[in-house]
Design a protein around this motif. Structure first.
Motif, mmCIF file in Angstrom:
data_model
loop_
_atom_site.group_PDB
_atom_site.id
_atom_site.type_symbol
_atom_site.label_atom_id
_atom_site.label_comp_id
_atom_site.label_asym_id
_atom_site.label_seq_id
_atom_site.Cartn_x
_atom_site.Cartn_y
_atom_site.Cartn_z
ATOM 1 N N GLY A 1 0.849 -1.080 0.142
ATOM 2 C CA GLY A 1 0.033 -0.088 0.000
ATOM 3 C C GLY A 1 0.967 1.219 0.020
ATOM 4 N N PHE A 2 0.463 2.078 0.907
ATOM 5 C CA PHE A 2 1.400 3.277 0.822
ATOM 6 C C PHE A 2 2.894 3.041 1.483
ATOM 7 C CE2 PHE A 2 3.359 6.343 3.911
ATOM 8 C CZ PHE A 2 3.564 7.495 2.952
ATOM 9 N N ASN A 3 3.739 3.531 1.020
ATOM 10 C CA ASN A 3 5.235 3.416 1.196
ATOM 11 C C ASN A 3 5.845 4.746 1.419
ATOM 12 O OD1 ASN A 3 6.411 0.414 0.704
ATOM 13 N ND2 ASN A 3 4.533 0.878 -0.419
ATOM 14 N N GLY A 4 6.455 4.953 2.693
ATOM 15 C CA GLY A 4 7.345 5.892 2.742
ATOM 16 C C GLY A 4 7.134 6.367 4.174
ATOM 17 N N PRO A 5 7.479 7.451 4.606
ATOM 18 C CA PRO A 5 7.404 7.969 6.035
ATOM 19 C C PRO A 5 6.181 8.456 6.534
ATOM 20 C CG PRO A 5 8.519 9.791 4.787
ATOM 21 C CD PRO A 5 8.346 8.630 3.919
ATOM 22 N N SER A 6 5.861 8.022 7.608
ATOM 23 C CA SER A 6 4.512 8.702 8.131
ATOM 24 C C SER A 6 4.576 8.756 9.598
ATOM 25 C CB SER A 6 3.300 7.172 7.740
ATOM 26 O OG SER A 6 2.098 7.637 8.087
ATOM 27 N N ASP A 7 3.499 9.350 9.937
ATOM 28 C CA ASP A 7 3.367 9.365 11.519
ATOM 29 C C ASP A 7 2.088 9.062 12.041
ATOM 30 O OD1 ASP A 7 5.885 10.742 12.105
ATOM 31 O OD2 ASP A 7 5.253 12.674 11.531
ATOM 32 N N PHE A 8 1.998 8.481 13.241
ATOM 33 C CA PHE A 8 0.978 7.663 13.913
ATOM 34 C C PHE A 8 0.780 8.201 15.390
ATOM 35 C CE2 PHE A 8 2.820 4.736 10.782
ATOM 36 C CZ PHE A 8 1.359 4.580 10.092
ATOM 37 N N ALA A 9 -0.228 8.941 15.571
ATOM 38 C CA ALA A 9 -0.562 9.384 17.107
ATOM 39 C C ALA A 9 -1.477 8.694 17.621
ATOM 40 C CB ALA A 9 -1.175 10.895 16.715
#
Length: 108
Positions: A85-93
């Motif tokens: 799916g999505f690939n790359g940097p991400s932030d999760f709160a």
């Protein structure tokens, strides 16, 4: 680099997702816990399961934690996301109450 120390429910959710274990991922959430995926909110374990099957664990997500910070009851985790799916940097709160995640908000 030493991995960041995360609240137990946050670590459990991330480890379960990275391992492809939907049941353990859902168990990290409160009964009425939710995922907010850029404004699309999925509340309750069955709704979270549907979202995850279509867009997260069902897409063979991988998560490499690159950092974390906690303010009050919210821990924001930065991760390098991989999978189908999505690939790359991400932030999760992650908002935590007691032993469960009440909200996992994808923020970046």
């Amino acid at each position: 680099m030493t991995p960041p120390v995360l609240p137990v429910p946050v670590a459990a959710a991330l480890e379960a997702a990275d391992a492809g274990n939907t049941e353990d991922f859902l168990a990290a959430f409160a009964d009425d816990g939710a995922v907010d995926d850029w404004g699309r909110v999925f509340r309750g374990r069955e709704a979270v399961r549907g979202w995850s099957d279509a867009e997260f664990i069902g897409r063979q997500v991988t998560l490499e934690v690159t950092g974390a910070r906690t303010e009050g009851d919210t821990t924001t985790v930065s991760a390098q996301v991989g999978g189908n799916g999505f690939n790359g940097p991400s932030d999760f709160a992650f908002t935590v109450a007691g032993n469960h995640v009440t909200l996992m908000r994808i923020t970046g």
